[in-house]
Design a protein around this motif. Structure first.
Motif, PDB file in Angstrom:
ATOM      1  N   GLU A  36      -4.100   0.734 -12.962  1.00  0.00           N
ATOM      2  CA  GLU A  36      -2.439   1.391 -13.271  1.00  0.00           C
ATOM      3  C   GLU A  36      -1.943   0.501 -12.503  1.00  0.00           C
ATOM      4  N   ALA A  37      -2.110   0.348 -10.913  1.00  0.00           N
ATOM      5  CA  ALA A  37      -0.986  -0.131  -9.797  1.00  0.00           C
ATOM      6  C   ALA A  37      -1.352  -2.447 -11.068  1.00  0.00           C
ATOM      7  N   LEU A  38      -2.077  -2.378 -11.203  1.00  0.00           N
ATOM      8  CA  LEU A  38      -1.891  -3.874 -11.801  1.00  0.00           C
ATOM      9  C   LEU A  38      -0.991  -3.751 -12.860  1.00  0.00           C
ATOM     10  N   ASN A  39      -0.143  -2.673 -13.813  1.00  0.00           N
ATOM     11  CA  ASN A  39       0.799  -2.163 -14.443  1.00  0.00           C
ATOM     12  C   ASN A  39       1.972  -2.151 -13.764  1.00  0.00           C
ATOM     13  N   GLN A  40       2.269  -1.868 -12.525  1.00  0.00           N
ATOM     14  CA  GLN A  40       3.631  -2.317 -11.225  1.00  0.00           C
ATOM     15  C   GLN A  40       3.802  -3.043 -11.155  1.00  0.00           C
ATOM     16  N   ILE A  41       3.080  -3.889 -11.170  1.00  0.00           N
ATOM     17  CA  ILE A  41       3.151  -5.479 -11.215  1.00  0.00           C
ATOM     18  C   ILE A  41       3.890  -6.369 -11.806  1.00  0.00           C
ATOM     19  N   CYS A  42       4.753  -7.371 -11.948  1.00  0.00           N
ATOM     20  CA  CYS A  42       5.828  -7.917 -12.384  1.00  0.00           C
ATOM     21  C   CYS A  42       5.934  -9.204 -11.363  1.00  0.00           C
TER      22      CYS A  42
ATOM     23  N   ARG B 185       1.149  -1.100   0.066  1.00  0.00           N
ATOM     24  CA  ARG B 185      -0.017   0.707  -0.068  1.00  0.00           C
ATOM     25  C   ARG B 185       0.950   1.053  -0.015  1.00  0.00           C
ATOM     26  N   TRP B 186       2.287   1.075   0.296  1.00  0.00           N
ATOM     27  CA  TRP B 186       3.205   2.293   0.451  1.00  0.00           C
ATOM     28  C   TRP B 186       3.898   2.311  -0.475  1.00  0.00           C
ATOM     29  N   LEU B 187       3.905   1.481  -1.518  1.00  0.00           N
ATOM     30  CA  LEU B 187       4.140   1.560  -3.075  1.00  0.00           C
ATOM     31  C   LEU B 187       3.681   2.952  -4.386  1.00  0.00           C
ATOM     32  N   PRO B 188       4.479   3.963  -4.436  1.00  0.00           N
ATOM     33  CA  PRO B 188       4.426   5.175  -5.172  1.00  0.00           C
ATOM     34  C   PRO B 188       4.092   4.327  -6.334  1.00  0.00           C
ATOM     35  N   ARG B 189       3.467   6.625  -7.235  1.00  0.00           N
ATOM     36  CA  ARG B 189       2.772   5.074  -8.445  1.00  0.00           C
ATOM     37  C   ARG B 189       4.303   5.730  -9.502  1.00  0.00           C
ATOM     38  N   ASN B 190       5.363   5.708  -9.362  1.00  0.00           N
ATOM     39  CA  ASN B 190       6.421   6.140  -9.861  1.00  0.00           C
ATOM     40  C   ASN B 190       7.429   4.445  -9.934  1.00  0.00           C
ATOM     41  N   LYS B 191       6.942   4.255  -9.199  1.00  0.00           N
ATOM     42  CA  LYS B 191       7.442   2.925  -8.978  1.00  0.00           C
ATOM     43  C   LYS B 191       6.824   0.823  -9.489  1.00  0.00           C
ATOM     44  N   SER B 192       7.548   0.063  -9.451  1.00  0.00           N
ATOM     45  CA  SER B 192       6.858  -1.267  -9.976  1.00  0.00           C
ATOM     46  C   SER B 192       7.423  -1.969  -8.775  1.00  0.00           C
ATOM     47  N   VAL B 193       6.737  -3.092  -8.872  1.00  0.00           N
ATOM     48  CA  VAL B 193       7.207  -4.918  -7.927  1.00  0.00           C
ATOM     49  C   VAL B 193       7.187  -5.559  -9.003  1.00  0.00           C
ATOM     50  N   VAL B 194       8.202  -6.674  -8.033  1.00  0.00           N
ATOM     51  CA  VAL B 194       8.551  -7.872  -8.948  1.00  0.00           C
ATOM     52  C   VAL B 194       8.311  -8.818  -7.936  1.00  0.00           C
ATOM     53  N   LEU B 195       6.899  -9.885  -7.904  1.00  0.00           N
ATOM     54  CA  LEU B 195       6.417  -9.860  -7.072  1.00  0.00           C
ATOM     55  C   LEU B 195       7.170 -11.777  -7.351  1.00  0.00           C
ATOM     56  N   GLY B 196       8.079 -12.145  -6.234  1.00  0.00           N
ATOM     57  CA  GLY B 196       8.031 -13.429  -6.170  1.00  0.00           C
ATOM     58  C   GLY B 196       7.769 -14.434  -6.346  1.00  0.00           C
ATOM     59  N   LEU B 197       6.630 -14.869  -6.517  1.00  0.00           N
ATOM     60  CA  LEU B 197       5.674 -15.435  -5.890  1.00  0.00           C
ATOM     61  C   LEU B 197       5.818 -17.380  -6.479  1.00  0.00           C
ATOM     62  N   ILE B 198       6.666 -17.434  -7.364  1.00  0.00           N
ATOM     63  CA  ILE B 198       7.237 -18.727  -7.742  1.00  0.00           C
ATOM     64  C   ILE B 198       8.069 -19.182  -6.342  1.00  0.00           C
ATOM     65  N   SER B 199       8.263 -20.688  -6.101  1.00  0.00           N
ATOM     66  CA  SER B 199       9.809 -20.791  -5.377  1.00  0.00           C
ATOM     67  C   SER B 199      11.165 -21.434  -6.362  1.00  0.00           C
TER      68      SER B 199
END
Length: 397
Positions: free
Chosen positions: A352-358, A304-318
């Protein structure tokens, strides 16, 4: 309104963290080199062949951010402190030099008798860290792929946290600020040289930041009269100073994990809640590679604290074990993360939020050259799952 960072600049929708499983032929050749049974040139030939093969695998699977799999390294953090003037290699380290509260201490003490690097004099960069590795990657890729090359580099605080008051002599540096001032300058010089030869995608591998989420470490630090918040603030300032003059078109990410030792062993646990605000808002990087494949990483709530000008890569796979994840569950989790980001402190549309995720594995497949208990086929299946999942979620993946 969707941001363009993940779409037009690295990281790409489907990422891999960096290290990949080494071929047996490469492991045997490096062992022969260490035993003095082959030359550096002969080892380099086998490295080149292995890297050419792993690059082709990434192309075939559909992973766009290309790495050399860290095939020229023994450990993921090789490259910086073993090349800095002022650092001394210590093959067997006295036990008291290791800070027992650091989660990975037991694991690293078991490697080669606890070998490490300790500062003995003023630190200075007199030769490149990773310039040669990037140049070699360019030699093995096509010019149109240069912008896809991702280079992983060691965290600036790597030996500092592990060795505490033994990290440097007090007659060389009076305090941490003086010590890190020279490290900051060395990293700035390296990034400048990498940029000059075309490097545009850097990933700092820094499990140390994630260790500040672990209550056991925080408790141990306080028992040693160390203020964990002050130390975390120091590490954030180090990154700010290193990246202060970063070119706008150089993408920088930070990878946080909780350990990826041989046999799939992890070191620490705890959600990102304790560090999220400072991590996302005070470190001037472009993206964050976050481990999220097990419950020990906590919930998505800190996003929830992720700024709009940054992205996050979710490590969902082991990357630790061969069991395959369920694609539908992965898709659901990505949308759950997007909902958290969308409704966060800086509200934005879910699109927009979805577009910040990889998405990515939670870590590399071989942070140590011996790797995790997965086969090459397991690794390829996992990477294909990442690409296939990304294509379902993002039509431009």
């Amino acid at each position: 309104m969707a941001i363009d960072s993940p779409r037009l600049r690295p990281p790409f929708r489907a990422e891999q963290i960096g290290s990949l499983k080494r071929p047996t032929a490469l492991l045997r050749k490096r062992e022969a080199f260490e035993e003095g049974k082959c030359t550096q040139e002969q080892l380099r030939e086998v490295e080149d062949e292995a890297i050419s093969g792993i690059l082709q695998m990434q192309r075939q699977v559909g992973i766009k951010a290309m790495t050399d799999g860290e095939f020229r390294r023994h450990m993921f953090f090789d490259g910086v402190f073993d090349n800095l003037e002022g650092m001394k290699y210590i093959p067997v380290v006295p036990d008291e030099w290791f800070m027992e509260y650091v989660p990975d201490i037991d694991g690293f003490k078991a490697l080669k008798g606890g070998a490490t690097y300790i500062c003995e004099s003023k630190i200075k960069r007199t030769k490149p860290f990773y310039v040669g590795q990037f140049e070699n990657l360019k030699r093995l890729t096509a010019q149109e792929e240069y912008g896809h090359i991702k280079l992983t580099i060691c965290a600036p605080g790597w030996y500092h946290l592990r060795h505490g008051p033994y990290a440097y002599p007090k007659d060389v540096y009076a305090n941490d600020e003086e010590y890190f001032a020279d490290i900051i300058e060395a990293y700035r010089e390296e990034l400048k040289d990498l940029y000059a030869i075309g490097c545009r995608n850097i990933q700092f591998d820094d499990p140390l930041l994630a260790y500040f989420c672990d209550m056991n470490m925080l408790k141990g630090m306080k028992e040693h009269d160390i203020d964990p918040e002050a130390l975390f603030n120091l590490y954030c300032r180090v990154y700010r100073d290193i990246l202060e003059e970063k070119p706008a078109d150089m993408t920088v990410g930070i990878h946080l994990c909780r350990g990826n030792f041989k046999d799939g062993h992890h070191f620490s646990q705890g959600g990102y809640d304790r560090i999220a605000i400072k991590l996302f808002q005070e470190i001037p990087c472009d993206t964050y590679y976050l481990e999220y494949e097990t419950e020990r990483a906590g919930t998505f709530e800190p996003l929830r604290w992720l700024p709009r000008n940054k992205s996050v890569v979710l490590g969902l796979i082991s990357s630790k074990f061969p069991k395959m994840e369920d694609k539908e569950e992965l898709i659901l989790r990505v949308h759950q993360a997007a909902e958290i980001i969308s409704g966060g402190e800086e509200k934005r549309p879910k699109e927009e939020a979805l577009n910040q995720i990889c998405i990515s594995p939670q870590c590399g497949f071989a942070s140590h050259e011996l790797g995790n208990p997965v086969t090459e086929e397991d690794m390829i299946r996992k990477l294909r799952l990442i690409v296939d999942t990304a294509k379902v979620i993002w039509s431009d993946a």
